[in-house]
Design a protein around this motif. Structure first.
Motif, mmCIF file in Angstrom:
data_model
loop_
_atom_site.group_PDB
_atom_site.id
_atom_site.type_symbol
_atom_site.label_atom_id
_atom_site.label_comp_id
_atom_site.label_asym_id
_atom_site.label_seq_id
_atom_site.Cartn_x
_atom_site.Cartn_y
_atom_site.Cartn_z
ATOM 1 N N TRP A 37 0.819 -1.216 0.000
ATOM 2 C CA TRP A 37 0.000 0.000 0.000
ATOM 3 C C TRP A 37 0.851 1.264 0.000
ATOM 4 O O TRP A 37 0.504 2.242 -0.662
ATOM 5 C CB TRP A 37 -0.960 -0.021 1.196
ATOM 6 C CG TRP A 37 -2.222 -0.782 0.923
ATOM 7 C CD1 TRP A 37 -2.449 -1.677 -0.093
ATOM 8 C CD2 TRP A 37 -3.449 -0.711 1.661
ATOM 9 N NE1 TRP A 37 -3.720 -2.162 -0.021
ATOM 10 C CE2 TRP A 37 -4.368 -1.599 1.035
ATOM 11 C CE3 TRP A 37 -3.852 -0.020 2.785
ATOM 12 C CZ2 TRP A 37 -5.670 -1.787 1.501
ATOM 13 C CZ3 TRP A 37 -5.150 -0.198 3.269
ATOM 14 C CH2 TRP A 37 -6.051 -1.072 2.625
ATOM 15 N N ASP A 40 2.138 1.760 -3.362
ATOM 16 C CA ASP A 40 1.046 2.249 -4.200
ATOM 17 C C ASP A 40 0.891 3.762 -4.028
ATOM 18 O O ASP A 40 0.718 4.499 -5.007
ATOM 19 C CB ASP A 40 -0.253 1.534 -3.821
ATOM 20 C CG ASP A 40 -1.460 2.073 -4.560
ATOM 21 O OD1 ASP A 40 -1.677 1.690 -5.724
ATOM 22 O OD2 ASP A 40 -2.203 2.903 -3.971
ATOM 23 N N ARG A 107 -6.272 7.293 -2.333
ATOM 24 C CA ARG A 107 -6.350 5.871 -2.661
ATOM 25 C C ARG A 107 -7.406 5.150 -1.824
ATOM 26 O O ARG A 107 -7.590 3.948 -1.952
ATOM 27 C CB ARG A 107 -4.979 5.210 -2.458
ATOM 28 C CG ARG A 107 -3.867 5.818 -3.295
ATOM 29 C CD ARG A 107 -4.153 5.695 -4.783
ATOM 30 N NE ARG A 107 -4.137 4.299 -5.199
ATOM 31 C CZ ARG A 107 -4.834 3.817 -6.225
ATOM 32 N NH1 ARG A 107 -5.639 4.609 -6.911
ATOM 33 N NH2 ARG A 107 -4.740 2.535 -6.556
ATOM 34 N N HIS A 109 -7.374 4.431 1.293
ATOM 35 C CA HIS A 109 -6.686 3.462 2.141
ATOM 36 C C HIS A 109 -6.392 4.075 3.508
ATOM 37 O O HIS A 109 -5.977 5.239 3.606
ATOM 38 C CB HIS A 109 -5.339 3.047 1.525
ATOM 39 C CG HIS A 109 -5.455 2.125 0.369
ATOM 40 N ND1 HIS A 109 -4.386 1.852 -0.476
ATOM 41 C CD2 HIS A 109 -6.491 1.394 -0.102
ATOM 42 C CE1 HIS A 109 -4.770 1.004 -1.404
ATOM 43 N NE2 HIS A 109 -6.048 0.712 -1.208
ATOM 44 N N GLN A 191 -10.239 -0.314 3.515
ATOM 45 C CA GLN A 191 -10.384 -0.002 2.106
ATOM 46 C C GLN A 191 -11.767 0.598 1.892
ATOM 47 O O GLN A 191 -12.779 -0.043 2.150
ATOM 48 C CB GLN A 191 -10.247 -1.266 1.262
ATOM 49 C CG GLN A 191 -10.652 -1.116 -0.203
ATOM 50 C CD GLN A 191 -9.664 -0.302 -1.006
ATOM 51 O OE1 GLN A 191 -8.525 -0.697 -1.183
ATOM 52 N NE2 GLN A 191 -10.098 0.851 -1.499
#
Length: 217
Positions: A37, A40, A107, A109, A191
């Protein structure tokens, strides 16, 4: 403040539709997922993806929180550096239990963790300190972190004094400055999903092994 000047917070909404997280396909080791993550976040050029909100237990029993920067991950935990004499330093010395949270808004997240903090070796602190820009090195000597000061001028005067004392390339790591590591025993991944039916996967250390479960959003 008039009613027209107030932000319309109740109507602020975002549709979370960037991805999904499944407990069956998620890796057995949460650090592997965290690493994926944060890579990312870096790939999408998010600002300071290593920023983490660190919550410690205040000396008066009230939790306190601030943002620090993650500077490393290994088997010892999640590393950050700071002034040992700061407020958080005193709080960690009194109670090593802490929580941390990473939020990568773009994102959808979020990662939250809790565990115990310990000091990194002095060699780790000196190695990282040597890699810092000159101004940051000087700043570690200038700031009596968390202490009340008379004004900005005090900082600027101290800055000039320390630059005179320590030329560039010759700044030693202060004895009051160093590293900590948070070794988590619980990590939760969030998420964002459509209609607020988010994915939440919690990993918890049990008998030396990570056990993962899905939580209701």
């Amino acid at each position: 403040m008039s009613t027209t000047d107030k932000p319309n917070l109740p109507d602020l909404r975002v549709s979370y539709d960037q991805g999904e997280l499944d407990e069956h396909s998620a890796p057995a080791d949460p650090v592997e997922l965290f690493t994926h993550w944060i890579k990312d976040a870096l790939a999408h050029k998010l600002p300071e993806p290593n920023a983490m909100s660190l919550a410690t237990n205040g000396l008066d029993g009230t939790p306190t929180v601030r943002t620090v920067l993650l500077k490393g991950i290994d088997e010892r935990g999640f590393h950050f550096y700071t002034n040992y004499e700061s407020r958080k330093g005193h709080e960690i010395a009194a109670d090593a239990r802490a929580s941390a949270c990473f939020l990568w808004t773009d994102r959808h997240h979020q990662v939250c963790m809790k565990g115990k903090i310990s000091k990194l070796d002095r060699a780790d602190a000196e190695q990282y300190f040597a890699s810092r820009p000159y101004g940051h090195q000087i700043g570690a000597w200038v700031s009596d972190q968390s202490v009340v000061i008379p004004g900005r001028e005090w900082l600027e005067q101290r800055d000039a004094e320390m630059k005179s004392k320590f030329p560039e390339g010759q700044v030693p790591c202060p004895p009051h400055w160093g590293g900590y590591t948070l070794l988590p025993d619980e990590i939760e991944f969030w998420q964002g999903r459509v209609s607020r039916l988010h994915d939440r996967i919690r990993y918890r250390k049990e008998n030396g092994m990570w056990v993962k479960v899905r939580l209701s959003p």
